[in-house]
Design a protein around this motif. Structure first.
Motif, mmCIF file in Angstrom:
data_model
loop_
_atom_site.group_PDB
_atom_site.id
_atom_site.type_symbol
_atom_site.label_atom_id
_atom_site.label_comp_id
_atom_site.label_asym_id
_atom_site.label_seq_id
_atom_site.Cartn_x
_atom_site.Cartn_y
_atom_site.Cartn_z
ATOM 1 N N GLU A 71 0.849 -1.203 0.000
ATOM 2 C CA GLU A 71 0.000 0.000 0.000
ATOM 3 C C GLU A 71 0.876 1.241 0.000
ATOM 4 O OE1 GLU A 71 -2.497 -0.449 3.422
ATOM 5 O OE2 GLU A 71 -3.334 -2.336 2.719
ATOM 6 N N GLY A 72 0.427 2.266 -0.666
ATOM 7 C CA GLY A 72 1.190 3.499 -0.784
ATOM 8 C C GLY A 72 1.706 3.623 -2.204
ATOM 9 N N LEU A 74 3.376 6.942 0.178
ATOM 10 C CA LEU A 74 3.252 8.330 0.614
ATOM 11 C C LEU A 74 4.620 8.969 0.435
ATOM 12 C CD1 LEU A 74 1.341 7.939 4.021
ATOM 13 C CD2 LEU A 74 0.368 8.660 1.828
ATOM 14 N N VAL A 83 3.354 0.374 3.030
ATOM 15 C CA VAL A 83 3.007 -0.702 3.951
ATOM 16 C C VAL A 83 3.062 -2.023 3.193
ATOM 17 C CG1 VAL A 83 0.960 -1.765 5.018
ATOM 18 C CG2 VAL A 83 1.715 0.494 5.741
ATOM 19 N N PHE A 84 3.675 -3.007 3.826
ATOM 20 C CA PHE A 84 3.696 -4.376 3.292
ATOM 21 C C PHE A 84 2.775 -5.260 4.127
ATOM 22 C CE2 PHE A 84 7.986 -2.902 2.040
ATOM 23 C CZ PHE A 84 7.966 -3.230 0.691
ATOM 24 N N LYS A 85 1.952 -6.053 3.433
ATOM 25 C CA LYS A 85 1.127 -7.061 4.107
ATOM 26 C C LYS A 85 1.381 -8.396 3.411
ATOM 27 C CE LYS A 85 -2.209 -3.704 5.727
ATOM 28 N NZ LYS A 85 -3.581 -3.176 5.780
#
Lengths: 121, 121
Positions: A71-72, A74, A83-85
């Motif tokens: 995610e991102g 920014l 963000v890593f998931k």
């Protein structure tokens, strides 16, 4: 490349699971990589591209990746955050788990010179 | 509050310039705040709510905020990241400048216990 261009390329490659390619394409030889905590007997910090690649190779050899979401980014000046998931299995223990972390990067002259990961242990 | 709820509230308050209110509502008494660099003769780290409020009060007293934009949050487990983009005047020198920074926060029991700022100096 601008910070945003580096960030977008990192997100694209990592979303495809191409972590090694991201390192090859985007990292400075003088990269410093900081984990949230030190491994037993080790250091939080890996310095230089050889040490960072070795860390990545150990990770890839020991984890099966079932899915990865990024995610991102920014972007702020010379820095960006993503963000890593991940859903992975730690192969030596056949232990499957989900990990989530914030990663912050610093870019100088179009290359990533610093990365730091934030997660709870 | 979950990490996401804390993050959303921080973004909302800071977007309105309500930095002090964000501190009051969301920060643990045991907050640790880490700047990218130390001020002359000082430390990168402020420990405890009194020190962090004092830092915020100094900042507010010495800067006129023309605009503030907050991007994010990106949330991962107990951590989240946002980006701040501010247009401010440093009042003692009447010097207007734009600042951009990545901020990373850690949440425990619905309160922010750690914050770190990333920017180039």
């Amino acid at each position: 490349m601008t910070t945003k261009e580096v960030a977008d390329k990192l997100v694209k490659l990592c979303s495809q699971g191409k972590f090694h390619e991201a390192t090859e394409a985007l990292y400075s030889t003088d990269i410093v990589s900081m984990e949230a905590g030190a491994p037993p007997g080790g250091s939080r910090e890996a310095k230089g591209i050889a040490a960072v690649k070795a860390k990545g190779e150990w990770w890839s050899a020991n984890h099966e990746v079932h899915s990865v979401a990024v995610e991102g980014p920014l972007v702020a000046g010379s820095h960006f955050a993503v963000v890593f998931k991940l859903d992975v299995t730690f192969k030596p223990q056949s232990k499957r788990f989900k990990m989530e972390e914030v990663a912050v990067y610093k870019v100088v002259d179009g290359k990533i010179v610093y990365e730091e990961f934030f997660y709870s242990m």
